[in-house]
Design a protein around this motif. Structure first.
Motif, PDB file in Angstrom:
ATOM      1  N   LEU A  45      10.497   8.030 -16.650  1.00  0.00           N
ATOM      2  CA  LEU A  45      11.809   7.420 -16.726  1.00  0.00           C
ATOM      3  C   LEU A  45      11.817   6.068 -16.006  1.00  0.00           C
ATOM      4  CD1 LEU A  45      14.065  10.506 -15.937  1.00  0.00           C
ATOM      5  CD2 LEU A  45      13.595   9.510 -18.183  1.00  0.00           C
ATOM      6  N   PRO A  46      12.692   5.147 -16.429  1.00  0.00           N
ATOM      7  CA  PRO A  46      12.771   3.853 -15.737  1.00  0.00           C
ATOM      8  C   PRO A  46      12.985   3.997 -14.237  1.00  0.00           C
ATOM      9  CG  PRO A  46      14.023   3.779 -17.783  1.00  0.00           C
ATOM     10  CD  PRO A  46      13.587   5.207 -17.592  1.00  0.00           C
ATOM     11  N   GLU A  47      13.794   4.986 -13.826  1.00  0.00           N
ATOM     12  CA  GLU A  47      14.014   5.155 -12.389  1.00  0.00           C
ATOM     13  C   GLU A  47      12.755   5.628 -11.662  1.00  0.00           C
ATOM     14  OE1 GLU A  47      16.680   8.377 -14.372  1.00  0.00           O
ATOM     15  OE2 GLU A  47      15.934   6.380 -14.876  1.00  0.00           O
ATOM     16  N   ALA A  48      11.891   6.374 -12.360  1.00  0.00           N
ATOM     17  CA  ALA A  48      10.636   6.794 -11.748  1.00  0.00           C
ATOM     18  C   ALA A  48       9.727   5.590 -11.514  1.00  0.00           C
ATOM     19  CB  ALA A  48       9.936   7.829 -12.618  1.00  0.00           C
ATOM     20  N   LEU A  49       9.640   4.707 -12.510  1.00  0.00           N
ATOM     21  CA  LEU A  49       8.818   3.505 -12.372  1.00  0.00           C
ATOM     22  C   LEU A  49       9.415   2.557 -11.331  1.00  0.00           C
ATOM     23  CD1 LEU A  49       8.025   2.880 -16.139  1.00  0.00           C
ATOM     24  CD2 LEU A  49       6.568   3.948 -14.413  1.00  0.00           C
ATOM     25  N   ALA A  50      10.744   2.474 -11.291  1.00  0.00           N
ATOM     26  CA  ALA A  50      11.403   1.629 -10.295  1.00  0.00           C
ATOM     27  C   ALA A  50      11.128   2.137  -8.883  1.00  0.00           C
ATOM     28  CB  ALA A  50      12.902   1.573 -10.562  1.00  0.00           C
ATOM     29  N   GLN A  51      11.099   3.455  -8.725  1.00  0.00           N
ATOM     30  CA  GLN A  51      10.823   4.035  -7.410  1.00  0.00           C
ATOM     31  C   GLN A  51       9.400   3.709  -6.967  1.00  0.00           C
ATOM     32  OE1 GLN A  51      11.856   8.195  -7.010  1.00  0.00           O
ATOM     33  NE2 GLN A  51      10.352   8.507  -5.401  1.00  0.00           N
ATOM     34  N   ILE A  52       8.451   3.766  -7.908  1.00  0.00           N
ATOM     35  CA  ILE A  52       7.067   3.417  -7.583  1.00  0.00           C
ATOM     36  C   ILE A  52       6.979   1.973  -7.106  1.00  0.00           C
ATOM     37  CG2 ILE A  52       4.802   2.963  -8.618  1.00  0.00           C
ATOM     38  CD1 ILE A  52       5.248   5.430 -10.364  1.00  0.00           C
ATOM     39  N   ALA A  53       7.647   1.067  -7.826  1.00  0.00           N
ATOM     40  CA  ALA A  53       7.606  -0.344  -7.451  1.00  0.00           C
ATOM     41  C   ALA A  53       8.291  -0.597  -6.117  1.00  0.00           C
ATOM     42  CB  ALA A  53       8.263  -1.185  -8.550  1.00  0.00           C
ATOM     43  N   GLN A  54       9.395   0.120  -5.862  1.00  0.00           N
ATOM     44  CA  GLN A  54      10.141  -0.079  -4.628  1.00  0.00           C
ATOM     45  C   GLN A  54       9.360   0.399  -3.411  1.00  0.00           C
ATOM     46  OE1 GLN A  54      13.903   1.964  -4.563  1.00  0.00           O
ATOM     47  NE2 GLN A  54      14.553   1.041  -2.630  1.00  0.00           N
ATOM     48  N   HIS A  89      -1.998   8.869  -9.424  1.00  0.00           N
ATOM     49  CA  HIS A  89      -1.346   9.422 -10.609  1.00  0.00           C
ATOM     50  C   HIS A  89      -2.132   8.984 -11.846  1.00  0.00           C
ATOM     51  CE1 HIS A  89       2.631  10.560  -8.741  1.00  0.00           C
ATOM     52  NE2 HIS A  89       2.129   9.787  -7.806  1.00  0.00           N
ATOM     53  N   ARG A  90      -2.503   9.923 -12.690  1.00  0.00           N
ATOM     54  CA  ARG A  90      -3.263   9.551 -13.886  1.00  0.00           C
ATOM     55  C   ARG A  90      -2.401   8.841 -14.928  1.00  0.00           C
ATOM     56  NH1 ARG A  90      -7.939  11.393 -15.720  1.00  0.00           N
ATOM     57  NH2 ARG A  90      -7.122  12.094 -17.726  1.00  0.00           N
ATOM     58  N   HIS A  91      -1.092   9.124 -14.979  1.00  0.00           N
ATOM     59  CA  HIS A  91      -0.258   8.604 -16.054  1.00  0.00           C
ATOM     60  C   HIS A  91       0.842   7.662 -15.585  1.00  0.00           C
ATOM     61  CE1 HIS A  91      -2.312  11.335 -18.737  1.00  0.00           C
ATOM     62  NE2 HIS A  91      -1.984  12.357 -17.968  1.00  0.00           N
ATOM     63  N   SER A  92       0.727   7.132 -14.380  1.00  0.00           N
ATOM     64  CA  SER A  92       1.673   6.123 -13.912  1.00  0.00           C
ATOM     65  C   SER A  92       0.956   5.224 -12.913  1.00  0.00           C
ATOM     66  CB  SER A  92       2.919   6.770 -13.297  1.00  0.00           C
ATOM     67  OG  SER A  92       2.576   7.581 -12.195  1.00  0.00           O
ATOM     68  N   PRO A  93       1.469   3.996 -12.697  1.00  0.00           N
ATOM     69  CA  PRO A  93       0.696   2.983 -11.951  1.00  0.00           C
ATOM     70  C   PRO A  93       0.791   3.122 -10.447  1.00  0.00           C
ATOM     71  CG  PRO A  93       2.766   2.055 -12.686  1.00  0.00           C
ATOM     72  CD  PRO A  93       2.718   3.454 -13.236  1.00  0.00           C
ATOM     73  N   SER A  94       0.371   4.251  -9.894  1.00  0.00           N
ATOM     74  CA  SER A  94       0.584   4.479  -8.472  1.00  0.00           C
ATOM     75  C   SER A  94      -0.620   5.132  -7.811  1.00  0.00           C
ATOM     76  CB  SER A  94       1.824   5.358  -8.259  1.00  0.00           C
ATOM     77  OG  SER A  94       2.022   5.651  -6.897  1.00  0.00           O
TER      78      SER A  94
END
Length: 372
Positions: free
Chosen positions: A33-42, A249-254
Motif C-alpha cells: 500500500l502507498p502508506e506502507a511505502l511511505a512509512q519505509i521512506a519516512q 524485505h524481498r518485495h519492498s525497498p527496505s
C-alpha cells in the motif's frame, strides 16, 4: 505499472480459478500500500542510489574502505570453475541451493535437489561430501539455509535445525532440534546464531543459540493474512564485530538493522526501486508481474560491509541484477555493479568469492581478491 497490466497478469495467475477474466475480475487492492511505502521512506536513515560513488554521508574512513573493497572485488583474478558438465561425480550439481564460504576459505555448496553438501577447497577440488534425499540423520528433505562455524555445520529445514560435526571421516550427524518456524536464512555473529523466519509478519528474526532470545523485526503488516505472509518474506545476515542483524524485505525497498536485543539501529531504502505490486481480490491474491524488483541475496563480506543483490525483471523480458555495497555500521553505501542473473556473486569471505557461471548447468567460478 498500469492497472490494466496488473489485472492481465493476475488473470494469467488465477486463470484456473476464474472464467471470463477480462470482465469478471473486480477492482482489487494493490500491495504494498502507498502508506506502507511511505512509512519505509519516512523511517529510512539512509538512501541507496545507483551511483558507484559511495554516499557523501559516510565518514572519510568508511568511504576509503568502501572504495578499496569495491576495487578488490571488481579487480579479482578468476580461478577454477566448480561443477562438471557430465559424469557421475559429486561435482555434477543439480541445484545451487546455497553457497557459503567461511573464514577457512573452503566453499560449501548445498545441492538441495540431490540432498547433499559438497565441500570444495579454494582450488575448486571436492574434498568431501555428505547427505542424500530422505528423513534419516544424514539425509535432507527441503533443506534451506546452512551455516558453518569451525568444524560444525548447521542446516535448517522445515521445522528443524540439524547439526553436523566434522571428524577424520568428514561431517557426521550430531543432533537435531525442533523449531517453531520455517527458517529461510541463517547467520552467526559473536557467538550468537539467528534464524530468519519465512513469511512471518512479526518476529522475523529469532535467536537460535543461545536460546531464549525474544523474536524481533516486522515484515509487511497490511492487508489480509495471506498478503502479509507473502510480502513478509525476507533474508537476514550478520557478521562478527558488526553488532547488528540486518533484515531485508524481498518485495519492498527496505533493509533494516537491529541490535541483538531487537532495537532498530538503521534503515536503508533504495531510491530507484522498481516496485512490483501484489493484487488482492477478495480472498485471492496474485504475484506481481513485470516490471518488478526482488531482493535475491544478502551477504556479509567479512570486512565490515554487506552486499545486497536485487533481481530486476523489466516488461520486455529484460532482466539483470544490481548489487549494492553497504556499511554494516550505518547502512550507507552505493552501487557495486550491475550484472546478468547468471553472473552474480553468490558467496564470499575476505579473500575470495564465487560467481555463478552463465549456461544451462549449475556451475561456479572462484575469484581471488588482492590483499587489502
Amino acid at each position: 505499472m498500469t492497472s490494466t497490466r496488473v489485472l492481465r497478469g493476475v488473470c494469467l495467475i488465477l486463470l484456473p480459478l476464474l472464467t471470463g477474466c477480462e470482465k469478471a475480475v473486480p477492482e482489487g487492492v494493490n500491495h504494498p500500500l502507498p502508506e506502507a511505502l511511505a512509512q519505509i521512506a519516512q523511517e529510512a536513515t539512509a538512501f541507496l542510489s545507483p551511483d558507484t560513488v559511495p554516499s557523501t554521508r559516510m565518514t572519510d574512513d568508511a568511504r576509503a574502505r568502501w572504495t578499496q573493497l569495491r576495487h578488490r572485488i571488481l579487480q579479482a583474478r578468476p580461478g577454477a570453475i566448480i561443477g562438471a558438465l557430465d559424469g557421475n561425480g559429486v561435482d555434477v550439481l543439480a541445484e545451487l541451493t546455497e553457497v557459503v564460504i567461511p573464514a577457512s576459505g573452503e566453499i560449501y555448496v548445498l545441492d538441495g535437489r540431490n540432498g547433499r553438501v559438497i565441500v570444495f577447497d579454494s582450488a575448486g577440488v571436492a574434498v568431501h561430501w555428505f547427505g542424500r534425499i530422505g528423513d534419516g540423520p544424514n539425509e535432507f528433505r527441503l533443506p534451506a539455509p546452512i551455516q558453518v562455524l569451525g568444524d560444525t555445520l548447521l542446516m535448517g529445514q522445515v521445522g528443524a535445525v540439524k547439526t553436523f560435526t566434522r571428524g577424520l571421516a568428514g561431517f557426521e550427524w550430531y543432533d537435531q532440534e525442533t523449531i517453531e518456524t520455517v527458517p529461510f536464512s541463517m547467520c552467526a555473529s559473536d557467538g550468537r546464531i539467528f534464524l530468519g523466519g519465512h513469511r512471518e509478519p512479526e518476529g522475523m528474526v529469532r535467536q537460535y543459540r543461545p536460546s531464549g532470545g525474544v523474536p524481533f523485526g516486522s515484515g509487511y503488516l497490511f492487508g489480509s493474512p495471506g498478503v502479509q505472509r507473502s510480502l513478509s518474506e525476507g533474508i537476514i545476515t550478520c557478521e562478527n564485530d558488526a553488532d547488528v542483524v540486518v533484515y531485508g524485505h524481498r518485495h519492498s525497498p527496505s533493509l533494516v538493522a537491529y541490535s541483538y536485543a531487537g532495537r532498530k539501529a538503521w534503515s536503508t531504502s533504495l531510491s530507484d526501486y522498481v516496485q512490483g505490486y501484489w493484487l488482492e481480490v477478495g480472498s485471492l491474491r496474485g504475484a506481481p508481474v513485470p516490471p518488478r524488483e526482488t531482493l535475491s541475496r544478502l551477504l556479509p563480506t567479512g570486512v565490515g560491509f554487506l552486499m545486497a543483490s536485487y533481481y530486476r525483471e523489466l516488461e520486455m523480458g529484460e532482466s539483470g541484477v544490481r548489487t549494492y555495497l553497504l556499511d554494516f555500521a550505518t547502512g550507507e553505501g552505493g552501487l557495486l555493479e550491475e550484472s546478468s542473473p547468471n553472473g552474480r556473486i553468490l558467496a564470499m569471505n575476505s579473500d575470495l568469492y564465487v560467481r555463478s557461471v552463465p549456461g544451462p548447468y549449475p556451475r561456479l567460478q572462484i575469484w581471488h581478491m588482492e590483499q587489502g
